[in-house]
Write an enzyme that holds these catalytic residues in place. Structure first.
Site, PDB file in Angstrom:
ATOM      1  N   HIS A 160      -4.849  11.435 -60.765  1.00  0.00           N
ATOM      2  CA  HIS A 160      -3.486  11.894 -60.519  1.00  0.00           C
ATOM      3  C   HIS A 160      -3.474  13.144 -59.645  1.00  0.00           C
ATOM      4  O   HIS A 160      -3.940  14.206 -60.059  1.00  0.00           O
ATOM      5  CB  HIS A 160      -2.821  12.187 -61.868  1.00  0.00           C
ATOM      6  CG  HIS A 160      -1.378  12.516 -61.797  1.00  0.00           C
ATOM      7  ND1 HIS A 160      -0.857  13.668 -62.365  1.00  0.00           N
ATOM      8  CD2 HIS A 160      -0.335  11.865 -61.249  1.00  0.00           C
ATOM      9  CE1 HIS A 160       0.447  13.696 -62.180  1.00  0.00           C
ATOM     10  NE2 HIS A 160       0.794  12.617 -61.495  1.00  0.00           N
ATOM     11  N   ARG A 161      -2.987  12.998 -58.414  1.00  0.00           N
ATOM     12  CA  ARG A 161      -2.987  14.095 -57.432  1.00  0.00           C
ATOM     13  C   ARG A 161      -4.422  14.547 -57.152  1.00  0.00           C
ATOM     14  O   ARG A 161      -4.693  15.723 -56.886  1.00  0.00           O
ATOM     15  CB  ARG A 161      -2.122  15.265 -57.888  1.00  0.00           C
ATOM     16  CG  ARG A 161      -0.725  14.859 -58.337  1.00  0.00           C
ATOM     17  CD  ARG A 161       0.093  16.030 -58.855  1.00  0.00           C
ATOM     18  NE  ARG A 161       1.210  15.553 -59.669  1.00  0.00           N
ATOM     19  CZ  ARG A 161       2.011  16.327 -60.376  1.00  0.00           C
ATOM     20  NH1 ARG A 161       1.857  17.639 -60.362  1.00  0.00           N
ATOM     21  NH2 ARG A 161       3.000  15.814 -61.092  1.00  0.00           N
ATOM     22  N   GLU A 218      -4.191   8.876 -56.754  1.00  0.00           N
ATOM     23  CA  GLU A 218      -2.739   8.926 -56.618  1.00  0.00           C
ATOM     24  C   GLU A 218      -2.357  10.193 -55.868  1.00  0.00           C
ATOM     25  O   GLU A 218      -2.880  11.277 -56.144  1.00  0.00           O
ATOM     26  CB  GLU A 218      -2.084   8.936 -58.008  1.00  0.00           C
ATOM     27  CG  GLU A 218      -0.562   8.841 -57.988  1.00  0.00           C
ATOM     28  CD  GLU A 218       0.147  10.193 -58.018  1.00  0.00           C
ATOM     29  OE1 GLU A 218       1.388  10.203 -57.930  1.00  0.00           O
ATOM     30  OE2 GLU A 218      -0.540  11.242 -58.124  1.00  0.00           O
ATOM     31  N   ASP A 254       1.232  12.166 -53.670  1.00  0.00           N
ATOM     32  CA  ASP A 254       2.685  12.187 -53.499  1.00  0.00           C
ATOM     33  C   ASP A 254       3.001  12.562 -52.059  1.00  0.00           C
ATOM     34  O   ASP A 254       2.296  13.388 -51.465  1.00  0.00           O
ATOM     35  CB  ASP A 254       3.314  13.229 -54.425  1.00  0.00           C
ATOM     36  CG  ASP A 254       2.826  13.097 -55.856  1.00  0.00           C
ATOM     37  OD1 ASP A 254       3.341  12.227 -56.561  1.00  0.00           O
ATOM     38  OD2 ASP A 254       1.924  13.866 -56.256  1.00  0.00           O
ATOM     39  N   HIS A 274       3.529  17.346 -54.184  1.00  0.00           N
ATOM     40  CA  HIS A 274       4.316  16.753 -55.255  1.00  0.00           C
ATOM     41  C   HIS A 274       5.767  17.193 -55.256  1.00  0.00           C
ATOM     42  O   HIS A 274       6.682  16.380 -55.383  1.00  0.00           O
ATOM     43  CB  HIS A 274       3.699  17.070 -56.622  1.00  0.00           C
ATOM     44  CG  HIS A 274       4.466  16.491 -57.764  1.00  0.00           C
ATOM     45  ND1 HIS A 274       5.483  17.179 -58.410  1.00  0.00           N
ATOM     46  CD2 HIS A 274       4.408  15.273 -58.363  1.00  0.00           C
ATOM     47  CE1 HIS A 274       6.000  16.415 -59.353  1.00  0.00           C
ATOM     48  NE2 HIS A 274       5.369  15.251 -59.356  1.00  0.00           N
ATOM     49  N   GLU A 290       2.833   7.782 -54.072  1.00  0.00           N
ATOM     50  CA  GLU A 290       4.175   7.906 -54.628  1.00  0.00           C
ATOM     51  C   GLU A 290       5.138   8.428 -53.569  1.00  0.00           C
ATOM     52  O   GLU A 290       4.947   9.507 -53.005  1.00  0.00           O
ATOM     53  CB  GLU A 290       4.222   8.827 -55.844  1.00  0.00           C
ATOM     54  CG  GLU A 290       5.634   8.892 -56.420  1.00  0.00           C
ATOM     55  CD  GLU A 290       5.781   9.731 -57.673  1.00  0.00           C
ATOM     56  OE1 GLU A 290       6.934  10.044 -58.036  1.00  0.00           O
ATOM     57  OE2 GLU A 290       4.755  10.080 -58.282  1.00  0.00           O
ATOM     58  N   LYS A 334       8.292  10.195 -52.758  1.00  0.00           N
ATOM     59  CA  LYS A 334       9.129  11.159 -53.461  1.00  0.00           C
ATOM     60  C   LYS A 334      10.477  11.335 -52.752  1.00  0.00           C
ATOM     61  O   LYS A 334      10.537  11.428 -51.528  1.00  0.00           O
ATOM     62  CB  LYS A 334       8.435  12.521 -53.520  1.00  0.00           C
ATOM     63  CG  LYS A 334       7.024  12.500 -54.093  1.00  0.00           C
ATOM     64  CD  LYS A 334       6.997  12.220 -55.568  1.00  0.00           C
ATOM     65  CE  LYS A 334       7.525  13.356 -56.388  1.00  0.00           C
ATOM     66  NZ  LYS A 334       7.330  13.158 -57.843  1.00  0.00           N
ATOM     67  N   ASP A 387      -4.785  13.288 -64.976  1.00  0.00           N
ATOM     68  CA  ASP A 387      -5.270  14.509 -64.338  1.00  0.00           C
ATOM     69  C   ASP A 387      -6.751  14.707 -64.617  1.00  0.00           C
ATOM     70  O   ASP A 387      -7.404  15.519 -63.959  1.00  0.00           O
ATOM     71  CB  ASP A 387      -4.528  15.739 -64.889  1.00  0.00           C
ATOM     72  CG  ASP A 387      -3.045  15.728 -64.577  1.00  0.00           C
ATOM     73  OD1 ASP A 387      -2.660  15.162 -63.537  1.00  0.00           O
ATOM     74  OD2 ASP A 387      -2.266  16.291 -65.384  1.00  0.00           O
TER      75      ASP A 387
END
Length: 257
Positions: free
Chosen positions: A15-16, A42, A44, A57, A117, A119, A240
């Protein structure tokens, strides 16, 4: 031609990037996620004043940089002057915002998938067409990309432009009951339903699979929750702490052999 995305078994999605230890959505975070042998990363994306897709993000840069203001009010050159690492620790200084193109170029020769993702798409005119154009012109394989969003409207738009790309619908916990009622409507649009992990149980996972969807719950950061998700039968975990999830996955596989 249909979709050709190949989903790894028990996908571990960083995640990120490896954001528990490194500043999120930076090259440092992504590089260390790759080193940890995750299945997928992943990220954003937002869009700059000069229509560049950047990896960050928040709509504002206040939390993760030494600057202030909205991404869309800056050009890429202006955003590149800010430090996106020091907020996580002084030793992470000189991390700069990345473009989606830079991420594609870095990962082009890696055997890894990318979960993007989208946004706030309603705030960025033409962002869908710009995103699809960048994917189409990138050396990164399209069948290693999933686009996810909370915006059903944007996912419908993507599906109309490109029938090959894999799509995921993100579902907030407070909207879960409403989206759950509409699942059958989404079958021709999305391939993944990705809810908050607290909305998930084994019965729901069975329902999702019966309807033909895959699912990546977010954001799972503890051993107990990760083990629970795997026991429910999820297809992957967004975390994370990808290295912790890999340990759980390896223990499950070892116990089953």
């Amino acid at each position: 031609m249909g979709k050709t995305f190949l989903l790894p078994s028990y996908a571990i999605i960083a995640h990120r990037g490896n954001s528990y230890y490194y500043p999120e959505n930076t090259m440092l975070s992504i590089k260390n996620a790759v080193k940890s042998s995750v299945s997928m990363i992943e990220i954003d994306i937002h869009m700059t004043k000069d229509h560049e897709l950047v990896v960050v993000h928040d709509e504002k840069i206040d939390r993760t940089s030494n600057g202030k203001g909205r991404v869309r009010d800056y050009t890429l050159r202006e955003l590149k002057t800010f430090d996106f690492g020091t907020w996580k620790g002084a030793h992470f200084s000189n991390q700069h915002i990345m473009t989606l193109k830079e991420v594609f170029n870095y990962l082009a020769n890696e055997n890894i998938c990318l979960l993007i993702e989208l946004k706030c798409p309603h705030k960025y005119p033409n962002i869908v067409s710009i995103l699809l154009d960048e994917i189409g012109h990138s050396s990164f394989p399209k069948n290693q990309v999933i686009i996810q969003s909370f915006s059903v409207k944007s996912l419908i738009q993507i599906a109309q432009f490109d029938t090959q790309i894999s799509l995921g619908l993100l579902v907030k916990r407070r909207n879960f009951w409403l989206q759950n009622l509409k699942l059958k409507r989404y079958r021709k649009i999305v391939d993944f339903i990705n809810p908050h992990y607290k909305s998930v149980n084994s019965r729901w996972i069975a329902k999702i699979h019966k309807l033909g969807f895959k699912t990546f719950p977010y954001t799972v950061n503890t051993f107990q929750t990760g083990l629970k998700m795997f026991n429910y039968g999820v297809d992957g975990i967004i975390s994370d702490r990808p290295e912790l999830m890999i340990d759980i996955k390896d223990n499950i596989i070892e116990a089953g052999t």
